[in-house]
Structures are given as structure tokens and as C-alpha cells.
Design a protein around this motif. Structure first.
Motif, PDB file in Angstrom:
ATOM      1  N   ASP A  94       0.856  -1.187   0.000  1.00  0.00           N
ATOM      2  CA  ASP A  94       0.000   0.000   0.000  1.00  0.00           C
ATOM      3  C   ASP A  94       0.891   1.235   0.000  1.00  0.00           C
ATOM      4  N   VAL A  95       0.826   2.031  -1.076  1.00  0.00           N
ATOM      5  CA  VAL A  95       1.697   3.209  -1.195  1.00  0.00           C
ATOM      6  C   VAL A  95       1.052   4.465  -0.601  1.00  0.00           C
ATOM      7  N   GLY A  96      -0.150   4.312  -0.005  1.00  0.00           N
ATOM      8  CA  GLY A  96      -0.821   5.493   0.567  1.00  0.00           C
ATOM      9  C   GLY A  96      -1.170   6.494  -0.515  1.00  0.00           C
ATOM     10  N   ASN A  97      -0.658   7.733  -0.363  1.00  0.00           N
ATOM     11  CA  ASN A  97      -0.935   8.818  -1.317  1.00  0.00           C
ATOM     12  C   ASN A  97       0.252   9.081  -2.236  1.00  0.00           C
ATOM     13  N   SER A  98       1.225   8.142  -2.254  1.00  0.00           N
ATOM     14  CA  SER A  98       2.506   8.445  -2.911  1.00  0.00           C
ATOM     15  C   SER A  98       2.634   7.880  -4.331  1.00  0.00           C
ATOM     16  N   GLY A  99       2.445   8.759  -5.308  1.00  0.00           N
ATOM     17  CA  GLY A  99       2.634   8.381  -6.710  1.00  0.00           C
ATOM     18  C   GLY A  99       4.077   8.017  -7.009  1.00  0.00           C
ATOM     19  N   THR A 100       5.024   8.689  -6.342  1.00  0.00           N
ATOM     20  CA  THR A 100       6.447   8.392  -6.565  1.00  0.00           C
ATOM     21  C   THR A 100       6.760   6.964  -6.138  1.00  0.00           C
ATOM     22  N   THR A 101       6.268   6.566  -4.944  1.00  0.00           N
ATOM     23  CA  THR A 101       6.508   5.194  -4.481  1.00  0.00           C
ATOM     24  C   THR A 101       5.952   4.199  -5.491  1.00  0.00           C
ATOM     25  N   MET A 102       4.719   4.405  -5.908  1.00  0.00           N
ATOM     26  CA  MET A 102       4.059   3.482  -6.842  1.00  0.00           C
ATOM     27  C   MET A 102       4.849   3.344  -8.145  1.00  0.00           C
ATOM     28  N   ARG A 103       5.198   4.469  -8.752  1.00  0.00           N
ATOM     29  CA  ARG A 103       5.798   4.412 -10.090  1.00  0.00           C
ATOM     30  C   ARG A 103       7.242   3.898 -10.051  1.00  0.00           C
ATOM     31  N   LEU A 104       8.015   4.343  -9.042  1.00  0.00           N
ATOM     32  CA  LEU A 104       9.413   3.903  -8.988  1.00  0.00           C
ATOM     33  C   LEU A 104       9.518   2.424  -8.627  1.00  0.00           C
ATOM     34  N   ILE A 105       8.709   1.986  -7.664  1.00  0.00           N
ATOM     35  CA  ILE A 105       8.809   0.593  -7.218  1.00  0.00           C
ATOM     36  C   ILE A 105       8.311  -0.355  -8.317  1.00  0.00           C
ATOM     37  N   LEU A 106       7.354   0.105  -9.136  1.00  0.00           N
ATOM     38  CA  LEU A 106       6.913  -0.687 -10.300  1.00  0.00           C
ATOM     39  C   LEU A 106       8.097  -0.989 -11.217  1.00  0.00           C
ATOM     40  N   GLY A 107       8.972   0.026 -11.396  1.00  0.00           N
ATOM     41  CA  GLY A 107      10.143  -0.168 -12.259  1.00  0.00           C
ATOM     42  C   GLY A 107      11.059  -1.256 -11.734  1.00  0.00           C
ATOM     43  N   VAL A 108      11.336  -1.236 -10.426  1.00  0.00           N
ATOM     44  CA  VAL A 108      12.233  -2.242  -9.836  1.00  0.00           C
ATOM     45  C   VAL A 108      11.585  -3.628  -9.869  1.00  0.00           C
ATOM     46  N   LEU A 109      10.293  -3.690  -9.492  1.00  0.00           N
ATOM     47  CA  LEU A 109       9.602  -4.986  -9.399  1.00  0.00           C
ATOM     48  C   LEU A 109       9.425  -5.649 -10.769  1.00  0.00           C
ATOM     49  N   SER A 110       9.502  -4.854 -11.835  1.00  0.00           N
ATOM     50  CA  SER A 110       9.380  -5.428 -13.190  1.00  0.00           C
ATOM     51  C   SER A 110      10.411  -6.511 -13.456  1.00  0.00           C
ATOM     52  N   GLY A 111      11.570  -6.404 -12.793  1.00  0.00           N
ATOM     53  CA  GLY A 111      12.624  -7.387 -13.018  1.00  0.00           C
ATOM     54  C   GLY A 111      12.772  -8.403 -11.906  1.00  0.00           C
ATOM     55  N   CYS A 112      11.860  -8.372 -10.910  1.00  0.00           N
ATOM     56  CA  CYS A 112      11.941  -9.333  -9.800  1.00  0.00           C
ATOM     57  C   CYS A 112      11.055 -10.543 -10.104  1.00  0.00           C
ATOM     58  N   PRO A 113      11.562 -11.766  -9.885  1.00  0.00           N
ATOM     59  CA  PRO A 113      10.851 -12.963 -10.353  1.00  0.00           C
ATOM     60  C   PRO A 113       9.724 -13.428  -9.431  1.00  0.00           C
ATOM     61  N   PHE A 114       8.808 -12.527  -9.106  1.00  0.00           N
ATOM     62  CA  PHE A 114       7.655 -12.925  -8.292  1.00  0.00           C
ATOM     63  C   PHE A 114       6.510 -11.940  -8.532  1.00  0.00           C
ATOM     64  N   SER A 115       5.366 -12.228  -7.907  1.00  0.00           N
ATOM     65  CA  SER A 115       4.158 -11.407  -8.081  1.00  0.00           C
ATOM     66  C   SER A 115       3.962 -10.458  -6.919  1.00  0.00           C
ATOM     67  N   VAL A 116       3.561  -9.235  -7.237  1.00  0.00           N
ATOM     68  CA  VAL A 116       3.255  -8.244  -6.203  1.00  0.00           C
ATOM     69  C   VAL A 116       2.013  -7.468  -6.637  1.00  0.00           C
ATOM     70  N   THR A 117       1.134  -7.181  -5.674  1.00  0.00           N
ATOM     71  CA  THR A 117      -0.002  -6.294  -5.956  1.00  0.00           C
ATOM     72  C   THR A 117       0.206  -4.981  -5.208  1.00  0.00           C
ATOM     73  N   LEU A 118       0.049  -3.874  -5.950  1.00  0.00           N
ATOM     74  CA  LEU A 118       0.234  -2.534  -5.390  1.00  0.00           C
ATOM     75  C   LEU A 118      -1.090  -1.786  -5.418  1.00  0.00           C
ATOM     76  N   THR A 119      -1.380  -1.087  -4.321  1.00  0.00           N
ATOM     77  CA  THR A 119      -2.550  -0.215  -4.310  1.00  0.00           C
ATOM     78  C   THR A 119      -2.209   1.040  -3.524  1.00  0.00           C
ATOM     79  N   GLY A 120      -3.190   1.940  -3.391  1.00  0.00           N
ATOM     80  CA  GLY A 120      -2.982   3.176  -2.635  1.00  0.00           C
ATOM     81  C   GLY A 120      -4.328   3.746  -2.246  1.00  0.00           C
ATOM     82  N   ASP A 121      -4.332   5.002  -1.813  1.00  0.00           N
ATOM     83  CA  ASP A 121      -5.602   5.617  -1.416  1.00  0.00           C
ATOM     84  C   ASP A 121      -6.445   5.963  -2.648  1.00  0.00           C
ATOM     85  N   SER A 122      -7.616   6.587  -2.431  1.00  0.00           N
ATOM     86  CA  SER A 122      -8.531   6.835  -3.560  1.00  0.00           C
ATOM     87  C   SER A 122      -7.903   7.770  -4.591  1.00  0.00           C
ATOM     88  N   SER A 123      -7.058   8.703  -4.148  1.00  0.00           N
ATOM     89  CA  SER A 123      -6.376   9.610  -5.083  1.00  0.00           C
ATOM     90  C   SER A 123      -5.430   8.817  -5.986  1.00  0.00           C
TER      91      SER A 123
END
Length: 433
Positions: free
Chosen positions: A94-123
Motif C-alpha cells: 500500500d503506497v498510501g498517497n505516494s505516486g512516486t513510491t508506486m511508479r518507482l517501485i513498479l520499475g524495480v519490481l518489473s525485473g523481480c521474479p515474483f508477483s506483487v499487488t500494489l494499491t494506494g488511497d482513492s487519489s
């Protein structure tokens, strides 16, 4: 200033500011320092880390990915094992209200060999992620989400990636950073070219952690396979936070403010260039560079400001400062035109609409354009009522507007400021007493 939890807070007008302050650590740099420390091998020690809600979201996501860290106030110690040792989290990130956390961590996780689900607040769930997920999918990441992976919650199945040459339609440091971080894990070279150069904290800091990144004009290149090594990182004060005090110090009747240790990265100093063009009296003192990032002290005195045009390549360098610039423009002589800033419509709120509505309610002569604002200066804002709409930069811009108004204002939603500037009201009180 009067606090009332139920009705919000009351801001009273002031005529003078005086003193020396330090603003919190840079939000963009704090995010990256934590993330890169979590990706690196060996210990990383951060000083002047911003303990705002967004940056704490980045640390919490790292913990769920198996990264050990400790924090005491604005110091963080990260025990890095390299991101090849990240493990599949047992829960949603859960990234809360942080677009930076969501977008940057997506980049790193793209190359990690497992599944992750990311969400955040309504914004976060209403902010467009397609500009990041589409290039990552092109590199080979599997990303599922609402509207074909354009909106969170997003599930990412990382794996083997191939480098790409990406021409970004927008100048966005988050888009560029996500692709470069995926490129670390990709075969071959990854390049990102932007229409204008966005902030370059990622490139500078990756070099600091031992990764060769090449920057040529508006293009950044990275080769796959490089390792990050733990570092000592001293984080400069956030110029986006300093901006509120630069405008306040310029527009009060008297006094002088010294803001210490402010980040002076040229991709971020558009606010200074704009205020100087408007006639502000701001002096740069003790310029230096630490940990790859330039910094300085800024001394501001009252001045008569005048309207200017802000557009084109200037916009990415001051995109976050437009709410407080609108306050400055409303009290400057003549007309200020802000164009090419349609990006503001997909921030924490639709900042173009909210700034226009909020400033008009306080007595400003302001007109909403499809990609910006037209503001005619007046001698004084009336004051009245305002709401942050849950947006930290609006909350702080309205405080400054209230301090400079005739009647002051009642503000709801001040708690939003904790995202980037937890002690904002304390500093305002210190310099205005």
C-alpha cells in the motif's frame, strides 16, 4: 494561528517575518535514497530524510519486500542485501498517497521474479499509471490492473526484461525513473528521451551508488546488470517546501528570512528563476555540492513583484510550485500567464481547477485555462474560507495566502501537509512572532 481539530485552523494576517529556518529533506531525493539503499549491497545511512507520510510509505513497502531498516527521526539506516534478495511480500503493498513510491517501485519490481499487488488511497487509484505500465510491459513485465493496467490496484509479475529506447510523450521524472530502474534488470541498454529534461535526481543518485548512467541532453541511458553499493547520503532541504517561505518573505511588508541547506538542482530551481523574473530579492549564499546534489542558503527580503509568462521548458522545473506561484502572482503588479501545465490536472487533485477556485474565493482575479492559469495582480487578497481537498501543496499555499490577506482565513484539511512538511505550521509560527 488558532487550531481547532473539528473546524480546521484559523490563519491570521501578518506584516513581518524574521529568522533562520531549515526546511525538511527533499521529498524526491528521500524516496530515491530509501529505495536505492534497499536495492544496494551493504549499509546505507541517510541523514535529513523527510519523515513525511509519502516517504514513510516507501520505507514500509521495502520492509514488506524483506529489506531491514531502522529510523530515528530524520536518520535512516538500511541493511541492504541487493535487490536480488527481495522476496515476494505476503500482503498487498500500500503506497498510501505516494505516486512516486508506486511508479518507482513498479520499475524495480518489473525485473523481480515474483508477483506483487500494489494499491494506494482513492487519489492514487484515480491517477494514471499507464504512462509507466505501458513501457514496462514493452520491456517484458506482466502488469494487470483496471483498464488494461492503467489504474491501480496493479498486479505485477516480474521476470526477464529487454532494454528499450523509449521516447516519453511527457517530461516526467517518475516515468523516466521507473524505466531506468527496470533497465537495471534488463538485458542490453535502456534509453529514455523526454521532450524537456525533467528532474534528474535518479541519474545523479544512481551514479552515487556506483551505477554508470549516461545523460546526453534530454536522454538518459543505462546498461543492465550494474550493482548498487551502500552509501552515506546527506539529503538537502526541499526547494518545493522552501518555495512557500520564499513567496511569503517576498510579499510581507518587512523582515528577512534565511532558509538554510536548500537543494539547488537546476532541474528544480524554476521557482527561483520565476521569482527573480518577477522582481524578488533572493540572494544565494554558501553554494556547495554534497552527495552529487548542489545546495545553498537562500536569503529573502520583501520586494514589489510583477507579472510574467511561465511556459514551455520552465514548467517541469516548477510544476509542484504552481499553487504557491499563483499566490505570488495574485499580489504582483500586472498579469501572470501560466501555460503548458496540463500535467497539473492529474496531480493529487486537479490543481488547475482547485487553485483557480480557491484563489477566487479569497478575492484573487484568476481565470482557469485548459493548460494553466491567467492571474491579474491585485493589491491585497480579501481572505475567507479554504479547503486543502486533501492536497498538501494546496494546504500550504492557502496558509501563505491567509497570512498575506486582509482578513485571514479558515482552513480545513491542514493535516494534508504532513505528506511533505510535517512541521510547516511550527516554522510559520516561529518566524511570524
Amino acid at each position: 494561528m488558532h487550531n481547532n481539530r473539528v473546524k480546521g485552523i484559523r490563519i491570521h494576517p501578518i506584516k513581518k517575518v524574521q529568522g533562520e529556518i531549515q526546511v525538511p529533506g527533499d521529498k524526491s531525493i528521500s524516496h530515491r535514497a530509501a529505495l536505492f539503499g534497499g536495492m544496494a549491497q551493504g549499509e546505507t545511512h541517510l541523514t535529513n530524510f523527510l519523515p513525511g507520510q509519502d516517504c514513510l510509505s516507501t520505507l514500509e513497502c521495502l520492509r514488506k519486500l524483506g529489506v531491514e531498516w531502522e529510523r530515528k527521526d530524520t536518520e535512516v539506516w538500511i541493511n541492504g542485501q541487493g535487490f536480488e534478495h527481495w522476496r515476494e511480500p505476503q500482503d498487498v503493498l500500500d503506497v498510501g498517497n505516494s505516486g512516486t513510491t508506486m511508479r518507482l517501485i513498479l520499475g524495480v519490481l518489473s525485473g523481480c521474479p515474483f508477483s506483487v499487488t500494489l494499491t494506494g488511497d482513492s487519489s492514487i487509484r484515480s491517477r494514471p499509471m499507464g504512462r509507466v505500465t505501458m513501457p514496462l510491459q514493452e520491456m517484458g513485465a506482466r502488469i494487470l490492473g483496471r483498464q488494461d493496467g492503467k489504474y491501480a490496484p496493479l498486479t505485477i509479475q516480474g521476470g526477464s526484461l529487454l532494454g528499450i529506447q523509449f521516447h516519453s510523450p511527457v517530461a516526467s521524472a517518475q516515468v523516466k525513473s521507473a524505466i531506468l530502474l527496470a533497465g537495471l534488470n534488463a538485458q542490453g541498454e535502456t534509453t529514455v528521451t523526454e521532450p524537456f529534461l525533467s528532474r534528474d535526481h535518479t541519474e545523479r543518485m544512481l551514479r552515487g551508488f556506483g551505477v554508470p548512467v549516461i545523460s546526453e541532453g534530454n536522454t538518459a541511458k543505462i546498461k543492465g546488470g550494474a550493482k548498487l553499493l551502500g552509501q552515506e547520503v546527506s539529503i538537502p532541504g526541499d526547494i518545493s517546501s522552501a518555495a512557500f517561505f520564499l513567496v511569503l518573505g517576498s510579499l510581507v511588508s518587512q523582515g528577512e528570512l534565511l532558509i538554510q541547506n536548500v537543494g539547488m538542482n537546476k532541474t528544480r530551481t524554476g521557482i527561483l528563476d520565476a521569482l527573480w523574473q518577477m522582481g524578488a530579492d533572493i540572494q544565494v549564499e554558501d553554494e556547495r555540492e554534497e552527495c552529487g546534489e548542489p545546495r545553498a542558503n537562500l536569503r529573502v527580503r520583501p520586494a514589489q513583484l510583477h507579472g510574467i509568462e511561465i511556459q514551455g521548458a520552465m514548467i517541469p522545473r516548477l510544476i509542484d510550485e504552481i499553487p504557491i506561484l499563483a499566490v505570488a502572482a495574485s499580489l504582483a503588479k500586472g498579469v501572470t500567464m501560466i501555460r503548458d501545465a496540463a500535467e497539473l490536472r492529474v496531480k493529487e487533485t486537479d490543481r488547475i481547477a482547485m487553485v483557480a477556485q480557491g484563489m477566487e474565493a479569497l478575492g484573487a482575479d484568476i481565470q482557469e485555462l485548459h493548460d494553466g492559469l491567467q492571474i491579474k495582480g491585485i493589491s491585497q487578497l480579501k481572505g475567507g474560507r479554504a479547503s486543502s481537498y486533501g492536497d498538501h501543496r494546496l494546504a500550504m499555499a492557502w496558509v501563505v495566502a491567509g497570512l498575506l490577506s486582509k482578513e485571514g482565513l479558515s482552513l480545513e484539511g491542514m493535516e494534508a501537509a504532513s505528506v511533505s512538511f510535517p512541521n510547516f505550521l511550527d516554522l510559520i509560527e516561529r518566524i511570524s512572532n
